[in-house]
Design an enzyme around this catalytic site. Structure first.
Site, mmCIF file in Angstrom:
data_model
loop_
_atom_site.group_PDB
_atom_site.id
_atom_site.type_symbol
_atom_site.label_atom_id
_atom_site.label_comp_id
_atom_site.label_asym_id
_atom_site.label_seq_id
_atom_site.Cartn_x
_atom_site.Cartn_y
_atom_site.Cartn_z
ATOM 1 N N ASP A 406 7.875 0.652 -1.638
ATOM 2 C CA ASP A 406 7.676 2.112 -1.756
ATOM 3 C C ASP A 406 7.608 2.487 -0.727
ATOM 4 O OD1 ASP A 406 8.623 4.528 -3.428
ATOM 5 O OD2 ASP A 406 7.186 4.615 -4.528
ATOM 6 N N GLU A 409 8.738 5.387 4.280
ATOM 7 C CA GLU A 409 9.451 5.836 5.179
ATOM 8 C C GLU A 409 8.486 6.281 6.571
ATOM 9 O OE1 GLU A 409 9.035 6.821 1.904
ATOM 10 O OE2 GLU A 409 11.026 6.597 1.251
ATOM 11 N N ASP A 483 14.578 8.600 -5.991
ATOM 12 C CA ASP A 483 14.106 9.436 -6.945
ATOM 13 C C ASP A 483 14.963 10.159 -7.190
ATOM 14 O OD1 ASP A 483 11.845 8.013 -6.336
ATOM 15 O OD2 ASP A 483 10.829 9.984 -5.536
HETATM 16 O O1 MIG Z 1 6.847 9.675 -6.752
HETATM 17 O O2 MIG Z 1 5.196 4.953 -7.288
HETATM 18 O O3 MIG Z 1 10.555 6.682 -5.888
HETATM 19 O O4 MIG Z 1 10.232 4.808 -7.633
HETATM 20 O O5 MIG Z 1 8.143 5.123 -9.695
HETATM 21 C C1 MIG Z 1 5.566 8.402 -6.149
HETATM 22 C C2 MIG Z 1 5.796 5.896 -7.910
HETATM 23 C C3 MIG Z 1 6.115 7.402 -5.669
HETATM 24 C C4 MIG Z 1 8.090 7.229 -5.510
HETATM 25 C C5 MIG Z 1 9.323 6.345 -6.026
HETATM 26 C C6 MIG Z 1 9.233 5.584 -7.303
HETATM 27 C C7 MIG Z 1 7.737 5.335 -8.101
HETATM 28 C C8 MIG Z 1 6.997 6.176 -7.369
HETATM 29 N N1 MIG Z 1 7.499 6.179 -6.012
#
Ligand code: MIG
Length: 792
Positions: A406, A409, A483
């Site tokens: 995660d 980017e 998200d």
């Molecule tokens: O927005 O790790 O898209 O699936 O639960 C905070 C916490 C960072 C974004 C991810 C989401 C995940 C969340 N992360």
């Protein structure tokens, strides 16, 4: 600031200036060097590389001879092909067996034609140009009947004609609107469908790019903020062939471990070991199938990657082992940000061994993410990718086989939402700024993680889920669409988004089922789970401080229906697995827009609210509340309603009934579909395959089932099983033949059942030439189905 009026301040600097372009000017000279034809123009340099029999690479640099070294995304080497180059006063022509390139001298225009002389990609009033800001642009003629697909992960409808899209990997927590443009993935590839034939373009640029299919009536453009113009033209001529050509270049997905195709449960976050155990037990007690549980950021010690918080998770190894015994895999999240903490080994190693992204002056770049001030591994360096990959031993030693990437980017909590574009990436001795390589960060993190896990798992297939990526990401990871929210609109949005990801090489994708942010409700969860049954990736995930959305969160009725569709996933798994295998070989996705199968049927060109699984099953989810009916378009041929057995005529829109327990599914006549059995998880071996045979008015149907051990890479060396089932009808005689071929794998099932749909009870059935005794057949008068039981 992006959410205030500051965004439209007259002095706001646009990211792409988009002005004062200068054409590369008229032709001056050309030369040939193997498969590259190089041109010098008044204001620039252009190389045309005959990449292989169906792919042409065009590279333009205004300032020097273009750099044609192999790109990050591309894994196929160029293949020498026979060409014939000729010149006259007006143009230079490059002729091969499959296509023809014409280069007009003044003004300099490059156009590609197929072997019959039909235009594929044409430059007319405008061609290639650049400006002082270092931007590069290229215009192509757009025909009135051109339709566009691909472009990776984009909001909006299926056909991208009329859209203007930016590629710049961005963490967009909210909102995902039709005008929300850059999301987490950047896949600068698209297909054009024109009168039933197709071609594709891959604009290989890892900085910010923009595709404009909106501003001009008869041309479209693509441009880049930095680098060179570097793009590939795939000559088709079908959509499927273009996908094959694109994935020959950028790779296909390896066959995922079977457990990755099961139902997955996630939450931001299951915060303690106790909670995770209770969750697993709930699934087991309620007999709701489950293949994986995710650990979001709370499992870590102070959000330090490669750690567990020992108060919350005192015995992770035992937890993971126990879950595994119950058939459930554990997938922890791993973000790229490494906490700045001199007592934390990963940080220490990263600093000591020079593994982090830095400014040109030598100071490490720090950004604020979950652990606070953090450094970021420079994944453009092979050495760093290896280091990071090896670090996953921490997880594999605990029994972990899947990782969730995660924030790659990379997402950073600041105004630009990402790394300072001035940061330098080492890039194996060819340093480039973050501005130039931004879209590669998640891709390379994926490569590092996948390859590391693969080494560590000694022959077992790793599973990787990623949020960010670039063209070719399918080689390493599956993609979830980030998200989203628990809105019906986001369920609707997920269809074209996933279909276009599939049309961009990413066959293994899906949205957070139930919606991530915002509160879901029982009805939405049911409808979303129905859809999830058929998305290649099937995970329920929700955000902190939102309503719980496990299957039982909305009472027994909802639970029953959610369970029913999770079970359906396992029933359809043999077919899905066969399609995953096909995708891994051909690049043709599992979940398909109808246009892929019916490219001359204009009803399919922008059909965004229904899709196909393979080439003969249509799925049409309900995506609005309190809705018990919907319109479904069925293309030519006859189609059987999966639930009611009703035969519907194609080439027509139908109003179909879909009460809350029904996800409309239609099977084309002349189709065989294999079904497996409902099971707690894929860890339980299949013991029966049922082939559903829908002959309709046809007299023949066939299916080729694929199976392997589902866990190792032995399939690569032939440890596979393929079964070809053919059914023929001659009057009252049905002949089924079952041929096994290809490979050494011995499947786990012993029972093979055939169900003939739409038939009468007085049939004679032969299987492999032997008549089946009536005692092994059961005819159901109400559904008009005949069930034939056999042993393998
Ligand atoms: O927005 O790790 O898209 O699936 O639960 C905070 C916490 C960072 C974004 C991810 C989401 C995940 C969340 N992360």
């Amino acid at each position: 600031m992006q959410d205030t009026s500051f965004a439209i301040h007259p002095g706001t600097k646009k990211q792409l200036v988009g002005e004062n372009y200068k054409e590369i000017g008229g032709f001056k000279s050309y030369s040939i060097n193997n498969n590259i034809v190089s041109f010098i123009t008044e204001n620039g340099y252009v190389n045309i590389t005959l990449y292989n029999t169906n792919t042409i690479r065009i590279t333009m640099n205004p300032y020097r001879e273009p750099i044609v070294k192999q790109s990050f995304a591309v894994i196929a080497e160029t293949v020498e092909i026979v060409t014939n180059v000729s010149e006259n006063d007006d143009e230079i022509t490059i002729q091969t067996d499959e296509f023809l390139v014409k280069v007009k001298k003044i003004p300099f225009r490059v156009s590609v034609f197929d072997k019959h002389g039909m235009a594929i990609v044409e430059e007319q009033t405008k061609g290639m140009a650049f400006n002082e800001a270092g931007e590069l642009i290229c215009y192509k003629k757009m025909e009135a009947n051109d339709h566009f697909y691909g472009f990776g992960e984009k909001t909006g409808f299926l056909d991208k004609r009329g859209e203007k899209m930016v590629m710049w990997n961005t963490d967009v927590y909210a909102p995902h609107n039709p005008e929300t443009d850059a999301l987490y993935q950047s896949i600068p590839f698209f297909l054009t469908l024109r009168e039933g034939t197709a071609h594709g373009i891959f604009f290989d640029n890892t900085g910010r790019t923009q595709f404009d299919l909106r501003s001009e009536v008869d041309s479209y453009s693509f441009k880049a903020e930095s680098g060179q113009l570097d793009y590939y033209i795939f000559v088709g001529p079908t959509l499927k062939e273009v996908l094959g050509q694109y994935t020959t270049l950028t790779g296909t997905m390896p066959i995922p471990p079977k457990w990755a195709l099961g139902y997955h449960q996630s939450r931001y976050s299951y915060e303690t070991e106790e909670e995770v155990r209770a969750l697993a037990n709930h699934f087991l007690e309620k007999k709701i199938p489950l293949d994986a549980i995710y650990l979001d950021i709370h499992y870590m010690n102070g959000y330090r990657v490669f750690t567990f918080d020992h108060d919350r998770f005192p015995t992770p190894k035992a937890l993971i082992e126990d879950l595994k015994k119950a058939g459930i895999k554990t997938v922890p999240i791993v973000d790229p940000g490494v906490k700045e903490d001199p007592e934390y080994p990963i940080y220490q190693e990263g600093v000591r061994n020079d593994q982090f992204c830095k400014y040109i002056e030598g100071n490490i770049y720090y950004g604020d993410v979950w652990p606070g001030n953090s450094a970021f591994p420079d994944f453009t360096s092979t050495k760093v990718r290896k280091w990071w990959g090896e670090k996953h031993k921490y997880y594999t030693d605990l029994g972990i086989e899947g990782i969730w990437n995660d924030m790659n980017e990379p997402a950073i909590f600041n105004e630009t939402k990402t790394m300072d574009v001035k940061v330098i990436h080492e890039n194996d001795g060819d340093p480039k700024t973050h501005r130039e390589l931004h879209n590669l960060y998640g891709f390379f993190m994926g490569e590092s993680t996948y390859e590391g896990m693969k080494q560590l798992l000694h022959g077992k297939r790793p599973f990787l889920l990623t949020r960010a990526g670039y063209a070719g990401v399918q080689r390493y990871a599956s993609v979830w669409t980030g998200d989203n929210r628990s809105f019906w609109e986001h369920l609707q949005l997920a269809l074209p988004m996933c279909m276009n990801l599939g049309m961009s090489g990413v066959a293994f994708c899906g949205p957070d089922v139930g919606g991530f942010a915002h509160d879901t409700n029982g009805e939405l969860l049911i409808r979303w789970t129905q859809f999830g049954t058929f998305t290649p990736y099937f995970r329920n995930h929700s955000a902190i401080n939102t309503l719980r959305q496990e299957p039982w969160s909305f009472g027994e009725d909802v639970e029953g229906l959610v369970k029913k569709y999770i079970e359906q996933r396992y029933v359809w798994l043999p077919h899905l697995y066969t399609l995953f295998r096909q995708a891994s070989q051909t690049g043709v996705p599992v979940m398909r827009p109808l246009v892929l199968e019916y490219p001359t049927d204009e009803n399919t060109f922008n059909l965004s609210d229904q899709f196909m699984i393979g080439d003969n099953v249509i799925v049409a989810p309900i995506m609005t509340p309190t809705t018990n009916h919907r319109v479904v378009y069925l293309p030519e041929g006859n189609w059987v309603n999966y639930w009611t057995e009703e035969m519907l005529i194609g080439n027509k829109h139908h109003l179909v009934e879909a009460p809350i327990d029904i996800l409309p599914i239609f099977i084309k006549e002349g189709t065989i579909i294999p079904h497996g059995t409902i099971k707690q998880s894929t860890a339980i071996p299949e013991d029966e395959i049922t082939y559903h045979i829908y002959l309709g008015d046809k007299t023949e149907a066939s299916y080729r089932l694929y199976e392997d051990d589902g866990t190792t890479f032995r399939y690569e060396s032939g440890d596979t099983f393929e079964q070809e089932v053919t059914c023929e009808k001659d009057g009252k005689t049905i002949s089924i033949s079952v041929k096994e071929s290809n490979g050494t794998y011995d499947p786990t099932w012993s029972k093979e059942t055939f169900v003939l749909h739409h038939c009468e009870g007085d049939l004679e059935v032969m299987v492999n030439g032997e008549e089946i005794p009536k005692s092994n057949m059961v005819f159901d008068e109400t559904t008009k189905t005949l069930k034939i039981s056999t042993q393998r």
